[in-house]
Every structure is written in structure tokens, then in C-alpha cells.
Design a protein around this motif. Structure first.
Motif, mmCIF file in Angstrom:
data_model
loop_
_atom_site.group_PDB
_atom_site.id
_atom_site.type_symbol
_atom_site.label_atom_id
_atom_site.label_comp_id
_atom_site.label_asym_id
_atom_site.label_seq_id
_atom_site.Cartn_x
_atom_site.Cartn_y
_atom_site.Cartn_z
ATOM 1 N N ARG A 1 0.830 -1.281 0.005
ATOM 2 C CA ARG A 1 0.139 0.062 0.063
ATOM 3 C C ARG A 1 0.919 1.213 -0.029
ATOM 4 N N GLN A 2 0.754 2.144 -0.902
ATOM 5 C CA GLN A 2 1.414 3.349 -1.106
ATOM 6 C C GLN A 2 0.969 4.324 -0.071
ATOM 7 N N PRO A 3 1.873 5.117 0.595
ATOM 8 C CA PRO A 3 1.340 6.065 1.584
ATOM 9 C C PRO A 3 0.736 7.252 0.761
ATOM 10 N N ILE A 4 -0.137 7.763 1.368
ATOM 11 C CA ILE A 4 -0.888 9.006 0.625
ATOM 12 C C ILE A 4 -0.803 10.274 1.842
ATOM 13 N N ALA A 5 -0.481 11.144 1.151
ATOM 14 C CA ALA A 5 -0.422 12.591 2.193
ATOM 15 C C ALA A 5 -1.718 13.198 1.966
ATOM 16 N N THR A 6 -2.809 12.538 2.780
ATOM 17 C CA THR A 6 -4.043 13.281 2.736
ATOM 18 C C THR A 6 -4.811 12.935 3.966
ATOM 19 N N GLU A 7 -6.013 13.495 3.959
ATOM 20 C CA GLU A 7 -7.016 13.531 5.239
ATOM 21 C C GLU A 7 -7.447 11.892 5.080
ATOM 22 N N PRO A 8 -7.726 11.106 6.490
ATOM 23 C CA PRO A 8 -8.275 9.970 6.451
ATOM 24 C C PRO A 8 -9.738 9.869 5.503
ATOM 25 N N SER A 9 -10.345 10.894 5.696
ATOM 26 C CA SER A 9 -11.695 11.176 5.000
ATOM 27 C C SER A 9 -11.635 10.679 3.519
ATOM 28 N N VAL A 10 -10.461 10.899 2.862
ATOM 29 C CA VAL A 10 -10.195 10.597 1.532
ATOM 30 C C VAL A 10 -10.134 9.249 1.471
ATOM 31 N N THR A 11 -9.206 8.519 2.175
ATOM 32 C CA THR A 11 -8.842 7.017 2.180
ATOM 33 C C THR A 11 -9.835 6.118 2.587
ATOM 34 N N ALA A 12 -10.569 6.743 3.764
ATOM 35 C CA ALA A 12 -11.602 5.604 4.310
ATOM 36 C C ALA A 12 -12.332 5.013 3.414
ATOM 37 N N PRO A 13 -12.962 5.782 2.293
ATOM 38 C CA PRO A 13 -14.117 5.060 1.453
ATOM 39 C C PRO A 13 -13.450 3.945 0.698
ATOM 40 N N LEU A 14 -12.038 4.013 0.366
ATOM 41 C CA LEU A 14 -11.216 3.229 -0.255
ATOM 42 C C LEU A 14 -11.158 1.743 0.251
ATOM 43 N N GLY A 15 -11.155 2.029 1.670
ATOM 44 C CA GLY A 15 -11.100 0.851 2.384
ATOM 45 C C GLY A 15 -12.275 0.264 2.454
ATOM 46 N N VAL A 16 -13.307 0.917 2.744
ATOM 47 C CA VAL A 16 -14.584 0.428 2.663
ATOM 48 C C VAL A 16 -15.009 -0.394 1.401
ATOM 49 N N LEU A 17 -14.426 0.227 0.199
ATOM 50 C CA LEU A 17 -14.718 -0.375 -0.829
ATOM 51 C C LEU A 17 -13.994 -1.812 -0.928
ATOM 52 N N ALA A 18 -12.775 -1.848 -0.594
ATOM 53 C CA ALA A 18 -11.943 -3.258 -0.698
ATOM 54 C C ALA A 18 -12.743 -4.096 0.100
ATOM 55 N N GLU A 19 -13.162 -3.685 1.518
ATOM 56 C CA GLU A 19 -13.620 -4.876 2.308
ATOM 57 C C GLU A 19 -14.951 -5.349 1.909
ATOM 58 N N SER A 20 -15.695 -4.362 1.059
ATOM 59 C CA SER A 20 -17.114 -4.702 0.679
ATOM 60 C C SER A 20 -16.896 -5.632 -0.579
ATOM 61 N N LEU A 21 -15.793 -5.548 -1.320
ATOM 62 C CA LEU A 21 -15.681 -6.555 -2.600
ATOM 63 C C LEU A 21 -15.049 -7.809 -1.899
ATOM 64 N N TYR A 22 -14.267 -7.819 -1.023
ATOM 65 C CA TYR A 22 -13.850 -9.185 -0.310
ATOM 66 C C TYR A 22 -14.995 -9.840 0.322
ATOM 67 N N SER A 23 -15.814 -8.898 0.909
ATOM 68 C CA SER A 23 -17.172 -9.877 1.734
ATOM 69 C C SER A 23 -18.071 -10.282 0.596
ATOM 70 N N ARG A 24 -17.982 -9.876 -0.643
ATOM 71 C CA ARG A 24 -19.102 -10.340 -1.635
ATOM 72 C C ARG A 24 -18.209 -11.407 -2.299
ATOM 73 N N SER A 25 -17.965 -12.615 -1.709
ATOM 74 C CA SER A 25 -17.298 -13.615 -2.060
ATOM 75 C C SER A 25 -17.697 -14.074 -3.724
ATOM 76 N N THR A 26 -19.035 -14.028 -3.901
ATOM 77 C CA THR A 26 -19.613 -14.589 -5.034
ATOM 78 C C THR A 26 -19.449 -13.877 -6.275
ATOM 79 N N LEU A 27 -19.143 -12.431 -6.122
ATOM 80 C CA LEU A 27 -19.053 -11.545 -6.972
ATOM 81 C C LEU A 27 -17.862 -11.599 -8.097
#
Length: 372
Positions: free
Chosen positions: A205-231
């Protein structure tokens, strides 16, 4: 600042890169080249990865390489471009893809002389181009793509609704967070993409110098994809100038069946539903309840397949039937590649398209396959 619509497309490309791993494609970075100048074909620049062509270097936001080299061929690389908009993709987008494809495939300098050693060959690749879309293509864009073997893959099918919603929400949340930042603190598109690649593609994971408000939705997207194992998304390769993107709400139902029946006959039919273009469904001929795969076709591609007018010569009809008699799929299980072949009768496509839907029960009438 990047628009929300463009951000949706960039995030969708990263999600597609994650999905295409199951079809044997691994996302490339400049470090994967393994060569030193002047033999390098990939470089990392300010705006991301670029690929060497005969006349120029071309940006490749998402570039995948098939993990196995087909017999009597070159290693296969795939440009992935995604459009997540409410307007149809125009001819200019497809024409740009063709220009890039032509230049990189014409990079035919086979040896390079250096001052410090003998001439040596430059590794060559066979590049392909696929555009994934959510709102369709204009007619001239479809005709141009079909003529130049650029694949148009439909992501508007119902089985991809959850995927579209995830990407749309993530892009909206990231864009909203970025609007609250001063211009000096805005992350670049390349930084956002590289950050998302960490959890999705098992890259650092490349560090990104920005607010957590920007990166948090990216983490949610990744977690949601992994939880949808049949997708999932599987690329199917008919012997034709395009590929098909097959979707299923129970991807592993298909995989379980195909592992037991690597080569089997299927039935194709058009689905009875309203929409901008027809959807097609694939089921096993011997066990229709085992799985269901759906795909959409751009109108001009479908017209090319269904063109069986009486003026068509018998030779042309034979060519089309032989090209469209089977499709090959690849499925990665760790480092092992499975090959599946789905066989069908081209005449069924014609019959189903003209309304002969009586020989096969509707999907809603079929029992659901058992879960593992």
C-alpha cells in the motif's frame, strides 16, 4: 480537481483489475518489466504506468498480462479502460484505443545494439484492448471496435448492480472529501489508485499524504468487495473478434460445475426484459439449474452475429457458425489454471433471437443450485 464521473471510471478500473485475476490476468507495474534501458517496455512516470510503442510511450492506467503464453504466440497483455457515465461512449474513445493498440503492437525492433555488449533481442508482446462500459456505445463506436477487434464488455447487467453501487458510493464519498481540502492537499489520481491497489491486488500500500476522510471510503470499497465472495467476472473467448464478460450472482456455482465438467454443452437464450439492449443467459444443457451466467452485447456486435439473411453466402454462414460454436474460459485456482470449454449450436442463437423461447424454462422457474 478530478470530477466525480472520472473518479468512478478510475476506481472501476482498479476493481476490474481485481476481478480479472480469476481469468488469469495479473496487473503490471513498471517493476514487473525486469529489463533495463534500452530494453524496457514499461516505465513509471508522474501520471502512472506508460508502455513503449513504436512511435511513442502510451499511458496505461490498468494493464494486465495473462499468466500463461498461448502456444505459438507472444505473451498477451490487456489494456483495460472503464467508462462509468450516463452517456454513451463515443467513437473518439474507441479510436484512441485503436491508435494505442496499433502503435504498441508495431514495436517491432527485435534487437538493440549497445556500446557495452552484443546485440540482443527485445521481448515482444501481443497487446489487446477492452473497454468496459455501464451506459452503452454509439453505433459508430461499436462498428469501429468490431472492425478493429477492440472488445466492448457490458457492465450494465443486473448481476453487476452491486458492483456498480459500491464503486458509485466510494467515488461520491472520496470526491466529497476532496472538495473540503485545499488545493495543495489534494491527492493525485495515481496516488488514489495505488492506495486502493494495496488491499485489492496484494501490492504494498502506497502512503498517501491526505486526510483519512479521503482514504476511508477506499478501505470500505475493498472490504465490501472481499465480503462479496461470489461476485465475479469471467472473460470468455469465442473464436471471434471480441470477448464476452460473463457475470453471475453465484460465480462458484459455475466453477463447481465446470471443474467436474471442463467441457460441456450449454444453452443460450435472450432474457425477456426491458432495457437498452438485450441480455443473454448461459446454462448447462444437461443441468440447467447448476448455474446461470449472463452477458450483454453491444447492438452492432449482436447484429453481426445474427446476420443470417438469405443473401449471406453459405461460406460466410459456415465461417460464422464455426467461429461461434464454442467459447473458452480460464479460471485461476492459486497458481493452477483450469481451462473450460462451453460448446453450443450457433443455430440456437438465431432461434432465440427471433422469439423461439419455448424450448427452455425461464430462469425464475428453475430451482436454485445447492450451495457449497
Amino acid at each position: 480537481m478530478i470530477s466525480e464521473g472520472a473518479l468512478r471510471g478510475y476506481l472501476l478500473e482498479e476493481v476490474l483489475a481485481w476481478l480479472l485475476r480469476s481469468s488469469g490476468y495479473e496487473v503490471l507495474t513498471a517493476q514487473d518489466d525486469g529489463e533495463q534501458p534500452p530494453w524496457k517496455t514499461l516505465e513509471e512516470r508522474n501520471h502512472g504506468l506508460v508502455v513503449r510503442g513504436r512511435g511513442a510511450w502510451h499511458q496505461a492506467d490498468t494493464l494486465g498480462q495473462f499468466r500463461f503464453v498461448p502456444p505459438f504466440s507472444l505473451p498477451v497483455r490487456l489494456f483495460v479502460e472503464a467508462k462509468f457515465t450516463q452517456i454513451k461512449v463515443r467513437l473518439s474513445t474507441v479510436r484512441n484505443g485503436h491508435g494505442v493498440l496499433h502503435d504498441v503492437n508495431e514495436n517491432v525492433m527485435t534487437t538493440i545494439a549497445t556500446h557495452s555488449g552484443p546485440r540482443r533481442p527485445r521481448t515482444r508482446y501481443r497487446y489487446s484492448y477492452a473497454i468496459f462500459w455501464t451506459s452503452g456505445f454509439s453505433q459508430d463506436a461499436q462498428e469501429f471496435a468490431l472492425a478493429h477487434q477492440i472488445s466492448l464488455v457490458d457492465l450494465s447487467v443486473p448481476d453487476f448492480a452491486h458492483l456498480r453501487d459500491l464503486v458509485r458510493t466510494a467515488a461520491k464519498d472520496v470526491h466529497t472529501a476532496m472538495k473540503a481540502l485545499p488545493a495543495t492537499d489534494l491527492p493525485t489520481v495515481n496516488e488514489i489508485r495505488n492506495y486502493l491497489r494495496g488491499p485489492l491486488l496484494n501490492l504494498s500500500r502506497q502512503p498517501i499524504a491526505t486526510e483519512p476522510s479521503v482514504t476511508a471510503p477506499l478501505g470500505v470499497l475493498a472490504e465490501s468487495l472481499y465480503s462479496r465472495s461470489t461476485l465475479g467476472l469471467i472473460l470468455a473467448f469465442p473464436a471471434a473478434p471480441f470477448v464476452l464478460g460473463l457475470a453471475s450472482d453465484d460465480l462458484y456455482g459455475f466453477v463447481r460445475y465446470a471443474l467436474q465438467h471442463p467441457t460441456h454443452s450449454i444453452r443460450l437464450r435472450r432474457l425477456r426484459q426491458a432495457g437498452p439492449h438485450p441480455l443473454w443467459q448461459i446454462r448447462s444443457e444437461d443441468d440447467p439449474a447448476a448455474y446461470a451466467l449472463t452477458f450483454g452485447l453491444p447492438e452492432q456486435v449482436e447484429a453481426w452475429i445474427l446476420d443470417q439473411e438469405t443473401t449471406t453466402s453459405s461460406r460466410m454462414r459456415w465461417v460464422k457458425e464455426s467461429m461461434l460454436s464454442a467459447m473458452t474460459l480460464y479460471w485461476m485456482d492459486g497458481d493452477h489454471a483450469h481451462t473450460f470449454q462451453l460448446r453450443y449450436r450457433p443455430q440456437e442463437i438465431i432461434a432465440q433471437s427471433t422469439g423461439d423461447l419455448t424450448s427452455w424454462p425461464l430462469a425464475d422457474d428453475l430451482p436454485h443450485p445447492p450451495t457449497a
